[in-house]
Design an enzyme around this catalytic site. Structure first.
Site, PDB file in Angstrom:
ATOM      1  N   GLY A  46       0.851  -1.186   0.000  1.00 46.19           N
ATOM      2  CA  GLY A  46       0.000   0.000   0.000  1.00 46.19           C
ATOM      3  C   GLY A  46       0.886   1.235   0.000  1.00 46.19           C
ATOM      4  CD  GLN A  51       3.130   5.808   3.119  1.00 45.28           C
ATOM      5  OE1 GLN A  51       2.200   5.316   2.496  1.00 45.28           O
ATOM      6  NE2 GLN A  51       3.993   5.074   3.796  1.00 45.28           N
ATOM      7  CB  CYS A  93       4.620   2.234   8.229  1.00 44.13           C
ATOM      8  SG  CYS A  93       4.265   3.786   7.382  1.00 44.13           S
ATOM      9  CG  LEU A  94       6.448   0.988   2.365  1.00 47.54           C
ATOM     10  CD1 LEU A  94       5.945   1.252   0.948  1.00 47.54           C
ATOM     11  CD2 LEU A  94       7.508  -0.099   2.364  1.00 47.54           C
ATOM     12  CG  HIS A 135      -1.174   1.440   7.361  1.00 48.79           C
ATOM     13  ND1 HIS A 135      -0.333   1.006   8.376  1.00 48.79           N
ATOM     14  CD2 HIS A 135      -0.382   2.197   6.537  1.00 48.79           C
ATOM     15  CE1 HIS A 135       0.885   1.484   8.159  1.00 48.79           C
ATOM     16  NE2 HIS A 135       0.887   2.210   7.053  1.00 48.79           N
ATOM     17  CD  GLU A 136      -1.416   2.544   2.710  1.00 48.10           C
ATOM     18  OE1 GLU A 136      -0.925   3.674   2.675  1.00 48.10           O
ATOM     19  OE2 GLU A 136      -0.753   1.526   2.996  1.00 48.10           O
ATOM     20  CG  HIS A 139      -0.040   6.878   5.597  1.00 46.57           C
ATOM     21  ND1 HIS A 139       1.035   7.346   6.318  1.00 46.57           N
ATOM     22  CD2 HIS A 139       0.201   5.564   5.393  1.00 46.57           C
ATOM     23  CE1 HIS A 139       1.892   6.357   6.541  1.00 46.57           C
ATOM     24  NE2 HIS A 139       1.405   5.259   5.990  1.00 46.57           N
TER      25      HIS A 139
HETATM   26  O1  K1U Z   1       1.582   2.503   3.964  1.00 48.79           O
HETATM   27  C1  K1U Z   1       2.629   1.869   3.964  1.00 48.79           C
HETATM   28  O2  K1U Z   1       3.595   2.291   4.545  1.00 48.79           O
HETATM   29  C2  K1U Z   1       2.693   0.540   3.250  1.00 48.79           C
HETATM   30  C3  K1U Z   1       2.597  -0.637   4.216  1.00 48.79           C
HETATM   31  C4  K1U Z   1       1.166  -1.124   4.231  1.00 48.79           C
HETATM   32  C5  K1U Z   1       0.757  -2.012   5.375  1.00 48.79           C
HETATM   33  C6  K1U Z   1       1.387  -3.223   5.600  1.00 48.79           C
HETATM   34  C7  K1U Z   1       0.965  -4.039   6.646  1.00 48.79           C
HETATM   35  C8  K1U Z   1      -0.073  -3.651   7.441  1.00 48.79           C
HETATM   36  C9  K1U Z   1      -0.680  -2.441   7.233  1.00 48.79           C
HETATM   37  C10 K1U Z   1      -0.275  -1.621   6.185  1.00 48.79           C
HETATM   38  C11 K1U Z   1       3.534  -1.731   3.691  1.00 48.79           C
HETATM   39  O3  K1U Z   1       3.394  -2.187   2.605  1.00 48.79           O
HETATM   40  S1  K1U Z   1       4.790  -2.271   4.747  1.00 48.79           S
HETATM   41  C12 K1U Z   1       5.563  -3.569   3.799  1.00 48.79           C
HETATM   42  C13 K1U Z   1       4.781  -4.846   3.775  1.00 48.79           C
HETATM   43  O4  K1U Z   1       3.905  -5.036   4.581  1.00 48.79           O
HETATM   44  C14 K1U Z   1       5.069  -5.884   2.747  1.00 48.79           C
HETATM   45  C15 K1U Z   1       6.050  -5.725   1.807  1.00 48.79           C
HETATM   46  C16 K1U Z   1       6.283  -6.723   0.869  1.00 48.79           C
HETATM   47  C17 K1U Z   1       5.559  -7.883   0.864  1.00 48.79           C
HETATM   48  C18 K1U Z   1       4.570  -8.065   1.822  1.00 48.79           C
HETATM   49  C19 K1U Z   1       4.329  -7.060   2.761  1.00 48.79           C
HETATM   50 ZN    ZN Z   2       2.346   3.445   6.204  1.00 53.56          ZN
END
Ligand code: K1U
Ligand code: ZN
Length: 172
Positions: A46, A51, A93-94, A135-136, A139
């Protein structure tokens, strides 16, 4: 398409309330394409426009799992119009790299938005999709998943983050 740089905590843009999009025009569709490329490249499941330093109400989601066949989901001006139940998921979260923590959220939500073609959409989400959408959308309100943590987990986060900043300084 272009890879955008992802803003990390405590960048003030992550605390800004995103503005509603007036028209899903070429500029917004370019932003969507760039956000999708950035999300896939990170990799993530996401991404919200805040971001990448653009506080506008745009999110992209792709759970990239065979059980979710939807592919790329683009939501402009998303609003949660109904929510019920409770679920806990270990979120990342990235914008807060290398920190993961359990967050309690609604388990089922209904979201109303526009898609990338400016078409009104309403979707019911449960499971991981409901978690990622909340979560998004957080943000876009300037909220981060760490804001949902209890006192102990927040304390752990603060200590880990301080250590991370110290290590980064020493490496320079
Ligand atoms: O919003 C963001 O920072 C993205 C975030 C989304 C998210 C993940 C998990 C729970 C709630 C929201 C991410 O994508 S973190 C990375 C991640 O979860 C992932 C990356 C690669 C493969 C599988 C998962
Ligand atoms: Zn996030």
């Amino acid at each position: 398409m272009a890879l955008l740089s992802i803003c990390t905590y405590p960048d003030p843009v992550l605390r800004k309330k995103a503005s509603p999009v007036d028209a899903v025009d070429r500029e917004i569709r370019k932003l969507v394409d760039d956000m999708a490329e950035t999300m896939y490249g990170a990799p993530g499941i996401g991404l919200a426009a805040n971001q990448v330093g653009k506080p506008q109400q745009v999110i992209v989601v792709d759970l990239q799992r065979p059980e979710y066949e939807g592919g790329l989901l683009v939501l402009v001006n998303p609003k949660i119009i109904a929510a019920s139940g409770e679920t806990t998921y270990e979120e990342g979260c990235l914008s807060v790299p290398e920190f993961f923590s359990n967050v309690k959220r609604y388990s089922e939500i209904t979201v109303r938005a526009l898609d990338q073609h400016s078409k009104p959409v309403e979707l019911n989400a449960s499971g991981l999709l409901a978690v990622v959408l909340q979560h998004e959308i957080d943000h876009l309100e300037g909220r981060l998943f760490i804001d949902h943590l209890g006192a102990t987990s927040k304390d752990i986060f603060k200590r880990k983050w301080k250590r991370k900043l110290k290590e980064a300084k020493e490496e320079r």
